[in-house]
Design an enzyme around this catalytic site. Structure first.
Site, mmCIF file in Angstrom:
data_model
loop_
_atom_site.group_PDB
_atom_site.id
_atom_site.type_symbol
_atom_site.label_atom_id
_atom_site.label_comp_id
_atom_site.label_asym_id
_atom_site.label_seq_id
_atom_site.Cartn_x
_atom_site.Cartn_y
_atom_site.Cartn_z
ATOM 1 N NE ARG A 189 -2.714 1.012 3.593
ATOM 2 C CZ ARG A 189 -3.634 1.126 4.561
ATOM 3 N NH1 ARG A 189 -4.902 1.392 4.234
ATOM 4 N NH2 ARG A 189 -3.310 0.958 5.820
ATOM 5 C CG ASP A 194 -4.196 2.652 10.661
ATOM 6 O OD1 ASP A 194 -5.135 3.351 11.078
ATOM 7 O OD2 ASP A 194 -4.315 1.865 9.704
#
Length: 533
Positions: A163, A447
């Site tokens: 990602r 996150d």
């Protein structure tokens, strides 16, 4: 070549990764595609303003109705992406965490250079080096204490899906004609240049998760990047494959169109819970009390507007022959507290059972100890099948009103929620400023998405002068400052003094500025990035 690299030689791995040929490729990506990237970001802001002023209603696009109603499919997934029943997520740097993910027994590892990574230059370059070495099968690490970590040879290692950073982020260590390069193009360019041929030789390929897209035109840009890359690097057409995170509210209205734009490069879609709520707040932050999101902990995936989003995702994917990937199980097992661990695993199991029953083909976990739970749940539904594309969900018919029915979540806004939001936002941001983007807080692996929704909720609740259900107090700037100061003192007691002074005070100042500002800042990571060395 007019590309400039700051700190090319004093970062570990720089001489291996920041080679002349690799940088020439990154420069070519910048020259061909960065202007379009910036135009699309400007279009995002303009559209948000039209929505805020009542000039546009967020809805399914009439001009692309023929795509939604058309009979078309994405190409079959390559063998390495056919079975994705359990995916583990985490940063690609440090090497220890990458090795643990690759040894976890998951089918896929989402190697994260975005929300679970603080984009220090060391992490950016280190991530690419680790992913290159992982593709070669040579990734290893020895801790300062002498403990050795290496890739296991007795298991099937996960397929790696990387990602890159979102379109909105730049890389200050890479300048082209004095302009910062796109973080997305730097991450993608360095990764594909150094790994694509090895991955293809391994029977895999350069596979990506695409974050933060807000519509099909942004997907079209990625598709053009992929097509150019395949031609420029001599890769087979369609060998680059992408799974798109549907984690913004505008993208929820363009799932078909996003898959269609990616054409031969599409693999699937993923449901990202916290970023989706963050986006909903961001787009409708001043649209009225009906869009005020209650305490984030009270917004479950069973809320009607969240069910509408996830069921539409499954239906869209399976109609097009694409994988539908479920959301994150962020729980971090605590071996010192077996009762808490057992209760949390029970909740994870129930969440994955709901996803599997709805038709998802697999789901995410944040810790290796959760891989067996997720696998067991999907094994029970899938059996020997690699996925459940046959679950077409003709029973699902989602309207725009259902996707936007935030009030259906129920729940309340409380001072306890305000405290949690401010505490988590500061603690996460402090860790991010120290170079750590995947942070265990309150037995959850958090996150950047958690910090984003936390500070956004405070801003929204302050803007609407919400009355807190548990205390009767109104959210005011004075209350936010008071609670922030109290939570900062609690954090001080739990953190070594040098670490607190190095990062927590700066984090608290940034969170206060973002929450109390009259103007909403689109991404916390934009001003935070300027504080990174």
């Amino acid at each position: 070549m007019t590309i400039e690299i700051a700190r090319a030689t004093d970062v570990a791995g720089g001489e291996e990764i920041l080679t002349t040929d690799a940088l020439a490729f990154v420069e070519e990506l910048h020259r061909r595609f960065d202007a379009r990237r910036r135009e699309l970001l400007t279009a995002r802001v303009a559209r948000r303003e039209r929505i805020a002023q009542g000039e546009e209603r967020l809805d399914f696009l009439p001009e692309t109705r023929h795509i939604r109603e058309g009979d078309w499919y994405v190409p079959p997934a390559p063998e390495a992406l056919t079975d994705r029943r359990v995916e583990i997520t985490g940063p690609a740097n440090p090497a220890k965490m990458a090795i643990n993910a690759l040894n976890s027994g998951a089918r896929v590892w989402l190697a994260d250079l975005e929300d679970a990574s603080s984009p220090t230059w060391e992490n950016v370059v280190g991530s690419i080096r680790n992913l290159r070495d992982a593709a070669r099968g040579t990734l290893a690490y020895t801790s300062p204490e002498g403990k050795a970590y290496a890739l296991r040879g007795d298991i099937r290692r996960p397929t790696v899906v990387t990602r890159p950073r979102g379109w909105h982020l730049t890389e200050k260590h890479v300048l082209v004609d004095g302009v910062r390069a796109s973080g997305s193009l730097v991450d993608f360019g360095l990764h594909v240049f150094h790994t694509a041929r090895q991955l293809l030789a391994n029977g895999h390929g350069p596979y990506y998760y695409l974050p933060k897209l807000e519509g099909h035109l942004e997907a079209r840009l990625w598709n053009d990047v992929f097509t150019f890359t395949e031609d420029h690097l001599g890769l087979p057409a369609g060998s680059i494959r992408a799974t798109v995170l549907i984690e913004t509210i505008p993208a929820a209205f363009e799932m078909d169109e996003i898959l269609h734009e990616l054409r031969d490069h599409a693999s699937g879609l993923n449901a990202g819970r916290w970023d989706y709520l963050f986006s909903l707040i961001k787009v409708f932050r001043d649209a009225g009390p009906e869009f005020v999101v209650p305490d984030r902990a009270s917004v479950s995936m069973t809320a009607p507007f969240m069910r509408a989003y996830t069921e539409l995702l499954v239906k869209t994917c399976h109609r097009r022959g694409a994988a539908a990937m479920g959301g994150m199980a962020a729980f971090v097992p605590n071996r010192a507290d077996p009762e808490v661990t057992a209760a949390a695993i029970g909740k994870v199991r129930a969440d994955k059972q709901r996803e599997a029953a709805d038709g998802f083909d697999g789901s995410w976990v944040a810790h290796p100890d959760l891989v067996p739970v997720c696998r067991e749940v999907f094994d029970a539904v899938l059996g020997d099948r690699p996925n459940q594309f046959d679950r077409q969900r003709p029973d699902v018919a989602v309207t725009a009103d259902e996707l936007l029915d935030v009030a259906s979540a129920g729940g309340e806004v409380t001072e306890a929620g305000l405290r949690l939001n401010l505490s988590v936002a500061v603690a996460y941001t402090a860790a991010w400023l120290s170079g750590n983007g995947a942070v265990a807080l309150h037995n959850l692996m958090e996150d950047a998405a958690t910090a984003e929704i936390s500070r956004s909720q405070v801003w929204q609740h302050l803007r609407h002068r919400v009355v807190l259900a548990d205390t009767g107090h109104t959210v005011t700037p004075e209350l936010v400052r008071e609670v922030l100061d109290e939570e900062l003192e609690r954090l001080r007691a739990d953190v070594p003094p040098d670490r607190f002074s190095a990062h927590y005070e700066a984090a608290a100042g940034l969170i206060a500025e973002l929450c109390l500002s009259d103007e909403y800042v689109e991404f916390l990571t934009l001003p935070a990035y300027e504080l990174l060395e």
